[in-house]
Design a protein around this motif. Structure first.
Motif, short mmCIF file in Angstrom:
data_model
loop_
_atom_site.label_atom_id
_atom_site.label_comp_id
_atom_site.label_asym_id
_atom_site.label_seq_id
_atom_site.Cartn_x
_atom_site.Cartn_y
_atom_site.Cartn_z
N GLU A 73 -4.25 -10.48 9.20
CA GLU A 73 -4.85 -10.44 7.88
C GLU A 73 -6.28 -9.91 7.96
O GLU A 73 -6.99 -10.19 8.91
CB GLU A 73 -4.86 -11.85 7.28
CG GLU A 73 -3.47 -12.42 7.06
CD GLU A 73 -3.52 -13.81 6.46
OE1 GLU A 73 -4.65 -14.30 6.24
OE2 GLU A 73 -2.45 -14.39 6.25
N TYR A 92 -10.73 -6.90 -6.15
CA TYR A 92 -9.75 -6.26 -7.04
C TYR A 92 -9.04 -5.12 -6.31
O TYR A 92 -7.80 -5.04 -6.32
CB TYR A 92 -10.47 -5.74 -8.29
CG TYR A 92 -9.61 -4.83 -9.15
CD1 TYR A 92 -8.65 -5.35 -10.00
CD2 TYR A 92 -9.80 -3.45 -9.10
CE1 TYR A 92 -7.87 -4.51 -10.78
CE2 TYR A 92 -9.03 -2.61 -9.89
CZ TYR A 92 -8.06 -3.14 -10.72
OH TYR A 92 -7.31 -2.30 -11.48
N TRP A 94 -8.94 -4.58 -3.06
CA TRP A 94 -8.24 -5.06 -1.88
C TRP A 94 -6.86 -5.61 -2.25
O TRP A 94 -5.87 -5.37 -1.56
CB TRP A 94 -9.05 -6.15 -1.19
CG TRP A 94 -8.29 -6.78 -0.06
CD1 TRP A 94 -7.99 -6.24 1.16
CD2 TRP A 94 -7.72 -8.08 -0.07
NE1 TRP A 94 -7.27 -7.12 1.91
CE2 TRP A 94 -7.08 -8.27 1.19
CE3 TRP A 94 -7.68 -9.11 -1.01
CZ2 TRP A 94 -6.43 -9.44 1.52
CZ3 TRP A 94 -7.02 -10.28 -0.68
CH2 TRP A 94 -6.40 -10.44 0.58
N GLU A 95 -6.81 -6.39 -3.33
CA GLU A 95 -5.52 -6.92 -3.78
C GLU A 95 -4.57 -5.79 -4.15
O GLU A 95 -3.36 -5.85 -3.86
CB GLU A 95 -5.73 -7.87 -4.95
CG GLU A 95 -6.42 -9.17 -4.56
CD GLU A 95 -6.73 -10.04 -5.76
OE1 GLU A 95 -6.59 -9.53 -6.91
OE2 GLU A 95 -7.11 -11.21 -5.58
N ARG A 96 -5.08 -4.73 -4.78
CA ARG A 96 -4.22 -3.59 -5.12
C ARG A 96 -3.76 -2.87 -3.86
O ARG A 96 -2.61 -2.43 -3.78
CB ARG A 96 -4.98 -2.63 -6.03
CG ARG A 96 -5.25 -3.17 -7.44
CD ARG A 96 -5.77 -2.07 -8.32
NE ARG A 96 -4.81 -0.96 -8.41
CZ ARG A 96 -5.11 0.24 -8.90
NH1 ARG A 96 -6.34 0.48 -9.34
NH2 ARG A 96 -4.19 1.18 -8.94
N ASP A 98 -3.32 -4.26 -0.98
CA ASP A 98 -2.34 -5.13 -0.35
C ASP A 98 -0.97 -4.99 -1.01
O ASP A 98 0.06 -5.15 -0.36
CB ASP A 98 -2.82 -6.58 -0.43
CG ASP A 98 -2.02 -7.49 0.49
OD1 ASP A 98 -1.80 -7.11 1.64
OD2 ASP A 98 -1.62 -8.58 0.04
N ARG A 99 -0.97 -4.67 -2.30
CA ARG A 99 0.31 -4.46 -3.01
C ARG A 99 0.80 -3.02 -2.90
O ARG A 99 1.84 -2.68 -3.44
CB ARG A 99 0.14 -4.82 -4.48
CG ARG A 99 -0.16 -6.29 -4.74
CD ARG A 99 0.00 -6.64 -6.22
NE ARG A 99 -0.94 -5.90 -7.04
CZ ARG A 99 -2.13 -6.39 -7.42
NH1 ARG A 99 -2.52 -7.59 -7.03
NH2 ARG A 99 -2.93 -5.67 -8.20
N GLY A 100 0.04 -2.16 -2.20
CA GLY A 100 0.45 -0.77 -2.04
C GLY A 100 0.23 0.08 -3.26
O GLY A 100 0.92 1.09 -3.44
N GLU A 101 -0.73 -0.29 -4.11
CA GLU A 101 -0.94 0.43 -5.37
C GLU A 101 -2.02 1.51 -5.27
O GLU A 101 -2.17 2.29 -6.21
CB GLU A 101 -1.34 -0.57 -6.47
CG GLU A 101 -0.26 -1.58 -6.78
CD GLU A 101 -0.70 -2.62 -7.81
OE1 GLU A 101 0.11 -3.47 -8.18
OE2 GLU A 101 -1.89 -2.56 -8.24
#
Length: 286
Positions: A73, A92, A94-96, A98-101
């Motif tokens: 991680e 914001y 980083w979370e995107r 992590d979702r591959g966006e």
């Protein structure tokens, strides 16, 4: 005087034998008890050792699990400050990611946000992720070079700058920082070549107000003077027309203003000021 104990009709020798027999029995029983005690103590020690080894194994296993999860991680979310606009922006994106966006450009921007926050290792990781999505993302190689240059790893920085310029040779900023690196390594000729390429594509890079880093170079000024001298030479080269009036008349005729007059049979030499300005080609922006 020591007295001999006698019992009934028994003799002294009989009593002594009975005493010895009883003493031997006590010794044997005592030894047997001691042996049992030692056996029990040995079993207790063995159990304690086994329990201790088991505890050590459990601790090591837990530590390995934690280390594995920490490696898998990213570490940067732990230092994010809640309600801080910059850190919330990082969270914001980083979370995107992590979702591959995020596409390659978004990953490069996220890496730059993280580098500005003071985490160069994680920044390089995101630049490399961008290159996996788009191998032609030359800007990612340039940013990797900058981060490695910043950390003092000149070898990795040189490789990254070189890969950037292979994909876009005219990258002005990359040429400039590649020149700085070559100057640090003592490669004067290569440094001047990169500086000249940088200033040719983006003359503003020679302006300390626009690029303060130029003041850290001893060679950049020389490269700029060479470029400036060439530019000034091109603008002031005395390529004057010998018959400027005739040329102007012909030009006007093609513009629909008048018919050209016949060329004179003879005339005086033109004055030095009688010239037609030729348009100059300006350097392209970076």
């Amino acid at each position: 005087m020591r007295r001999s104990r006698r019992n009934g009709n028994g003799s002294r020798n009989d009593w002594d034998e009975r005493s010895v027999s009883r003493s031997r029995s006590r010794v044997i029983r005592s030894g047997s008890l001691q042996g049992r005690s030692r056996g029990l103590n040995g079993m207790g020690i063995s159990n304690r050792v086994a329990v201790g080894i088991l505890c050590v194994f459990v601790v090591v296993a837990c530590a390995a699990v934690r280390a594995g999860s920490a490696t898998d991680e990213p570490t940067f979310p732990s230092w994010l400050i809640a309600d801080d606009p910059g850190d919330e922006t990082i969270r914001y994106f980083w979370e995107r990611a992590d979702r591959g966006e995020l596409d390659a450009t978004g990953l490069v921007d996220l890496g730059t946000l993280i580098f500005d926050r003071g985490h160069p290792d994680e920044a390089i990781d995101f630049y490399k992720q961008a290159l996996k999505l788009d191998p032609e993302m030359y800007e990612a190689w340039f940013r990797i070079g900058l981060v490695e240059h910043y950390r003092g790893d000149l070898n990795n920085a040189e490789q990254a700058y070189s890969r950037c310029l292979k994909k876009r040779p005219g990258h002005a900023w990359c040429n400039f920082y590649y020149g700085l690196l070559e100057e640090e390594l003592g490669h004067t000729t290569k440094a001047l070549e990169h500086y000249e390429q940088a200033f040719q594509k983006a003359p503003r890079l020679a302006d300390p107000a626009f690029n303060p880093e130029v003041m850290s170079s001893r060679l950049a000024l020389g490269a700029w003077l060479r470029h400036y001298d060439q530019d000034r030479f091109d603008q002031n080269i005395p390529m004057r027309y010998l018959r400027p009036d005739e040329l102007n008349e012909v030009r006007k005729s093609f513009a629909g203003q008048a018919e050209p007059d016949p060329a004179p049979t003879a005339g005086p030499d033109p004055e030095p000021s009688a010239v037609i300005a030729a348009p100059m080609v300006q350097p392209t922006p970076p």
